[in-house]
Motif scaffolding. Structure first.
Motif, PDB file in Angstrom:
ATOM      1  N   GLU A 140      61.955  21.644   3.753  1.00 32.72           N
ATOM      2  CA  GLU A 140      61.660  20.527   4.655  1.00 32.72           C
ATOM      3  C   GLU A 140      61.506  19.212   3.894  1.00 32.72           C
ATOM      4  O   GLU A 140      61.270  18.169   4.505  1.00 32.72           O
ATOM      5  CB  GLU A 140      60.395  20.827   5.464  1.00 32.72           C
ATOM      6  CG  GLU A 140      60.548  22.029   6.401  1.00 32.72           C
ATOM      7  CD  GLU A 140      59.314  22.245   7.253  1.00 32.72           C
ATOM      8  OE1 GLU A 140      58.341  21.472   7.077  1.00 32.72           O
ATOM      9  OE2 GLU A 140      59.328  23.170   8.083  1.00 32.72           O
ATOM     10  N   ARG A 141      61.635  19.276   2.566  1.00 27.37           N
ATOM     11  CA  ARG A 141      61.549  18.078   1.739  1.00 27.37           C
ATOM     12  C   ARG A 141      62.885  17.873   1.030  1.00 27.37           C
ATOM     13  O   ARG A 141      63.718  18.784   0.987  1.00 27.37           O
ATOM     14  CB  ARG A 141      60.409  18.214   0.719  1.00 27.37           C
ATOM     15  CG  ARG A 141      59.045  18.418   1.375  1.00 27.37           C
ATOM     16  CD  ARG A 141      57.924  18.370   0.359  1.00 27.37           C
ATOM     17  NE  ARG A 141      56.615  18.621   0.971  1.00 27.37           N
ATOM     18  CZ  ARG A 141      55.458  18.459   0.355  1.00 27.37           C
ATOM     19  NH1 ARG A 141      55.421  18.039  -0.898  1.00 27.37           N
ATOM     20  NH2 ARG A 141      54.314  18.708   0.980  1.00 27.37           N
ATOM     21  N   PRO A 142      63.123  16.673   0.452  1.00 25.15           N
ATOM     22  CA  PRO A 142      64.405  16.400  -0.202  1.00 25.15           C
ATOM     23  C   PRO A 142      64.736  17.437  -1.279  1.00 25.15           C
ATOM     24  O   PRO A 142      63.986  17.622  -2.238  1.00 25.15           O
ATOM     25  CB  PRO A 142      64.183  15.013  -0.822  1.00 25.15           C
ATOM     26  CG  PRO A 142      63.147  14.382   0.050  1.00 25.15           C
ATOM     27  CD  PRO A 142      62.227  15.502   0.447  1.00 25.15           C
ATOM     28  N   PHE A 143      65.877  18.114  -1.112  1.00 23.26           N
ATOM     29  CA  PHE A 143      66.262  19.208  -2.007  1.00 23.26           C
ATOM     30  C   PHE A 143      66.505  18.724  -3.435  1.00 23.26           C
ATOM     31  O   PHE A 143      65.955  19.269  -4.397  1.00 23.26           O
ATOM     32  CB  PHE A 143      67.516  19.900  -1.464  1.00 23.26           C
ATOM     33  CG  PHE A 143      68.090  20.934  -2.397  1.00 23.26           C
ATOM     34  CD1 PHE A 143      67.530  22.196  -2.474  1.00 23.26           C
ATOM     35  CD2 PHE A 143      69.176  20.623  -3.209  1.00 23.26           C
ATOM     36  CE1 PHE A 143      68.054  23.144  -3.341  1.00 23.26           C
ATOM     37  CE2 PHE A 143      69.701  21.565  -4.076  1.00 23.26           C
ATOM     38  CZ  PHE A 143      69.143  22.828  -4.144  1.00 23.26           C
ATOM     39  N   TRP A 144      67.339  17.711  -3.598  1.00 25.77           N
ATOM     40  CA  TRP A 144      67.759  17.294  -4.933  1.00 25.77           C
ATOM     41  C   TRP A 144      66.607  16.699  -5.739  1.00 25.77           C
ATOM     42  O   TRP A 144      66.562  16.849  -6.966  1.00 25.77           O
ATOM     43  CB  TRP A 144      68.926  16.311  -4.839  1.00 25.77           C
ATOM     44  CG  TRP A 144      70.182  16.987  -4.374  1.00 25.77           C
ATOM     45  CD1 TRP A 144      70.780  16.868  -3.160  1.00 25.77           C
ATOM     46  CD2 TRP A 144      70.967  17.934  -5.118  1.00 25.77           C
ATOM     47  NE1 TRP A 144      71.888  17.665  -3.089  1.00 25.77           N
ATOM     48  CE2 TRP A 144      72.028  18.333  -4.270  1.00 25.77           C
ATOM     49  CE3 TRP A 144      70.881  18.475  -6.393  1.00 25.77           C
ATOM     50  CZ2 TRP A 144      72.996  19.243  -4.671  1.00 25.77           C
ATOM     51  CZ3 TRP A 144      71.840  19.390  -6.808  1.00 25.77           C
ATOM     52  CH2 TRP A 144      72.879  19.759  -5.953  1.00 25.77           C
TER      53      TRP A 144
END
Length: 205
Positions: A140-144
């Motif tokens: 649910e948070r930025p993957f990269w």
């Protein structure tokens, strides 16, 4: 990724990275033979291999290796052969004055290349990263951004342990001055590299 999750990851990687293995043994041996400063080239090669494996895992190579047992086996056997070759080379390494001959001093490029090849000799790092990273990534948070934090943390911890083993090698260098101790160390190092190759041969992804 929550801070608590990151601390769990850092603790796990710290313990795993510090465990003696081919990379750490290679750093210590290069520090003994060439000194901690020149061993930095070997460390750079090892670190390049670690980064390549971590990025390859993020790019999906870990899943590909799991899906293609034949490809994984080819890489695994190549890694085994290289570790065994390192073991034989260490066993047969010269001692005494021959070991200190300035004409045998290896170039920075050669030290880097050997470190890179040693780091790439174990394809299980890719599988390991592919299995480890998802446990600490919050989808649910930025993957990269999370992946960058995990990779940077891994690299920093790995570098810390390289330094520890390099300093350990420097401390051993004086004790290994007599030719008989050099020979014993070379034989023990050779057996350990061959043992790592045997462990990789007997392992399964």
């Amino acid at each position: 990724m929550a801070m608590q999750t990151w601390w769990i990851y850092v603790t796990a990687v710290f313990l795993i990275a510090g465990t003696p293995g081919p990379n750490m043994l290679h750093v210590m041996v290069q520090s003994i033979h060439h000194g901690p400063r020149r061993a930095l080239f070997s460390m750079a090669g090892l670190m390049s291999a670690v980064l390549l494996c971590l990025l390859a895992s993020a790019a999906g190579l870990g899943a590909l290796l799991k899906a293609s047992p034949a490809l994984y086996e080819v890489l695994r056997y190549a890694g085994v052969a290289y570790l065994v070759w390192l073991g034989i080379k260490a066993w047969r390494a010269p001692v005494g004055g021959a070991a200190r001959d300035p004409h045998t001093r290896r170039s920075a490029r050669a030290l880097y290349a050997t470190g890179l090849a040693t780091g790439l000799s174990n394809p299980k790092l890719i599988i390991f990263a592919a299995a480890l990273f998802p446990q600490f990534i919050d989808m649910e948070r930025p993957f990269w951004l999370q992946l960058a934090v995990l990779v940077a943390s891994f690299v920093a911890i790995e570098a810390l342990w390289y330094g520890v083993y390099a300093l350990g090698g420097r401390s051993l260098a004086g004790w290994l001055a007599p030719a008989n101790r050099q020979k014993l160390f070379n034989r023990a190092t050779g057996v350990m590299f061959i043992g790592f190759g045997g462990a990789l041969l007997g392992s399964r992804a």
